[in-house]
Design an enzyme around this catalytic site. Structure first.
Site, PDB file in Angstrom:
ATOM      1  CG  ASP A 124     -13.027 -43.093  38.721  1.00  0.00           C
ATOM      2  OD1 ASP A 124     -13.383 -41.856  38.455  1.00  0.00           O
ATOM      3  OD2 ASP A 124     -12.236 -43.374  39.591  1.00  0.00           O
ATOM      4  CG  ASP A 332     -14.888 -36.920  38.574  1.00  0.00           C
ATOM      5  OD1 ASP A 332     -14.749 -37.982  37.756  1.00  0.00           O
ATOM      6  OD2 ASP A 332     -14.700 -36.611  39.632  1.00  0.00           O
TER       7      ASP A 332
END
Ligand code: NAG
Ligand code: NAG
Ligand code: NAG
Ligand code: NAG
Length: 450
Positions: A124, A332
């Site tokens: 992440d 992201d």
């Protein structure tokens, strides 16, 4: 204002605090396993391509919505019946909200402690603190592997609540436990939280050749003992590895040892090969063809994200401009789709429709907005994302995803809030983050043979 100052302090402290200066500079790589690959423990052979794509697209929407909540609807964490509940603050404006990671599309293995215990975790770039579920646990989501037991590791130590790593956590998200251990609260979106004690232990990656692991003693991580999420994490995943810009992320903690650089190269999410996460600057040694770089910005209201500035998008001969300069799109690793701010999306999609000159399929499956049938005899225009200083030329495979039934769907959709540059657009690029120079670079690469 207060929070901005805190962010500055974090930046100036972290390299001093969390880096062992005696280590030599090094580089090493870790497999990035796409969740739907047969190599992934999350592989589900029963799902067909359409189902896989739709489930990934729904996770992408969930992530973007939580980001929107994070920006606009901050609410203070609720105090819960915990052994050592974190103090809840009256000022919600100080909460640092990290949006929901949901299941995550790419996962990685690492080992924790002495002797080493292997963990499988979600990759992440949109959060900082890495955490695993620990025993004893008050409330944990079900996980297949045994919980991490810090008492079994000879190198584990609790981080004390008056030590500097603990004080880097915003005041309303930490507390002091019964034996003065540092208790943290990490919030994802509005109603999802994980609470644990801050610990320090050896992180190992490897083996890296000649049977040696890359070992990083005294790495700070979250030993979670309470989780209450509005989303589901697979029982195959033991936690999350954070690669965000904040002081607790893996690249920030490794700091000087990796030359303040990391890169990843992602393969399509159902690929049978793995991509790579590289920590260190060895990737820069070989000259990279077609590399372009753009500065990243840290917005104090979204401190766990790398924010880029998108000046415009070219679709063949047409160009849609954003007219913005100060940072308007998050890069992201978690959401599969690229989510564009409503106004930009409207201009973008009308140019796409003109450029294609074909009828959009009427039955675009939710959550897609633009799909076309029988793509084999179509001409694809060139798509270029113009980031400040970096024109990233995307392959049609980065913009469209194939479903069964001869349908292809555009992976760019409208956002409910800020724009997000998702992982499908980044597939087969080496994306390097230089935390020292504060820039992100893109180099077209065959990530299956990277
Ligand atoms: C999870 O949080 C909700 C409120 O956000 C609460 O009602 C519920 O009791 C919590 N569950 C557990 C197991 O603590
Ligand atoms: C990394 O960068 C430093 C300084 O730019 C250089 O001396 C070193 O050789 C590079 N490569 C590795 C593998 O550390
Ligand atoms: C994929 O699976 C769904 C749900 O089981 C089914 O409705 C659909 O027809 C399948 N698609 C194909 C092309 O097999
Ligand atoms: C990428 O690399 C893989 C593995 O070496 C190879 O099978 C594949 O054909 C390559 N793809 C392209 C487009 O070159």
């Amino acid at each position: 204002m207060h929070r901005f100052v805190l962010a500055l302090l974090i930046f100036s402290f972290c390299s001093v605090l969390l880096v062992d200066g005696s280590k030599t500079l090094m580089g090493f790589s870790i497999d990035l396993i796409p969740r739907h690959s047969p190599m992934s423990p999350l592989y589900n052979s029963e799902m067909n391509q359409t189902e896989l794509v739709k489930s990934a697209a729904m996770r992408s929407i969930a992530r973007s919505k939580l980001l929107f909540i994070g920006q606009n609807e901050l609410s203070p964490p609720s105090p819960s019946p915990l052994p050592s509940p974190p103090s809840s603050s009256s000022s919600s404006a100080e909460s640092v909200i990290t949006p929901v990671p949901d299941h995550g599309e790419y996962l990685m293995r690492f080992s924790l402690g002495t002797p080493e215990v292997e963990r499988f975790a979600i990759f992440d770039t949109g959060s900082d603190l890495s955490w695993v579920q620990c025993s004893p646990c008050k409330t944990c989501y079900p996980q297949d592997a045994p919980l991490y037991d810090p008492t079994q590791s000879s190198t584990y130590v609790d981080v004390a609540c008056d030590s500097q790593p603990c004080t880097l956590i915003p005041q309303n998200q930490r507390d002091c436990g019964n034996s003065r251990q540092c208790i943290y609260l990490q919030q994802y979106g509005e109603r999802s939280i994980t609470i644990g004690k801050l610990g320090s232990d050896t992180f190992s990656f490897g083996p890296m050749g000649m049977g040696q692991d890359a070992k990083f003693p005294e790495s700070v991580f979250g030993c979670a003992f309470y989780s209450n999420f509005t989303f589901e994490i697979s029982s195959k995943a033991d936690g999350i590895v954070g690669l965000g810009p904040g002081p607790f992320s893996l690249p920030s903690q490794l700091g000087d040892q990796i030359g303040h650089k990391f890169s990843y190269c992602m393969v399509p999410f159902s690929s049978t090969s793995t991509g790579k996460l590289k920590l260190g600057n060895h990737s820069s040694e070989a000259p990279r063809n077609g590399v372009v770089s753009t500065p990243f910005i840290i917005n104090p209201s979204l401190p766990s994200y790398y924010l880029l500035n998108l000046e415009g998008i070219s679709i063949g001969e047409k160009k849609v401009l954003t007219g913005q300069t100060g940072g308007n799109i998050i890069i992201d690793s978690v959401p599969i789709m690229t989510h564009l701010e409503q106004r930009i999306y409207a201009n973008f999609i009308s140019s796409v429709k003109e450029a294609f000159n074909v009828e959009a399929a009427e039955d675009a499956p939710t959550p897609f907005e633009f799909c076309v049938k029988n793509p084999s005899n179509m001409n694809f225009p060139e798509f270029v994302f113009h980031f400040t200083g970096a024109d990233v030329v995307l392959n049609p495979n980065n913009m469209f995803i194939a479903l069964d039934n001869n349908l292809i769907c555009m992976t760019v959709v409208p956002s409910t809030g800020i724009s997000i540059f998702g992982n499908w657009a980044q597939v087969n690029f080496e994306v390097e983050y230089d935390l020292g120079e504060k820039k992100v670079s893109f180099a077209p690469t065959n990530c299956s043979s990277y």
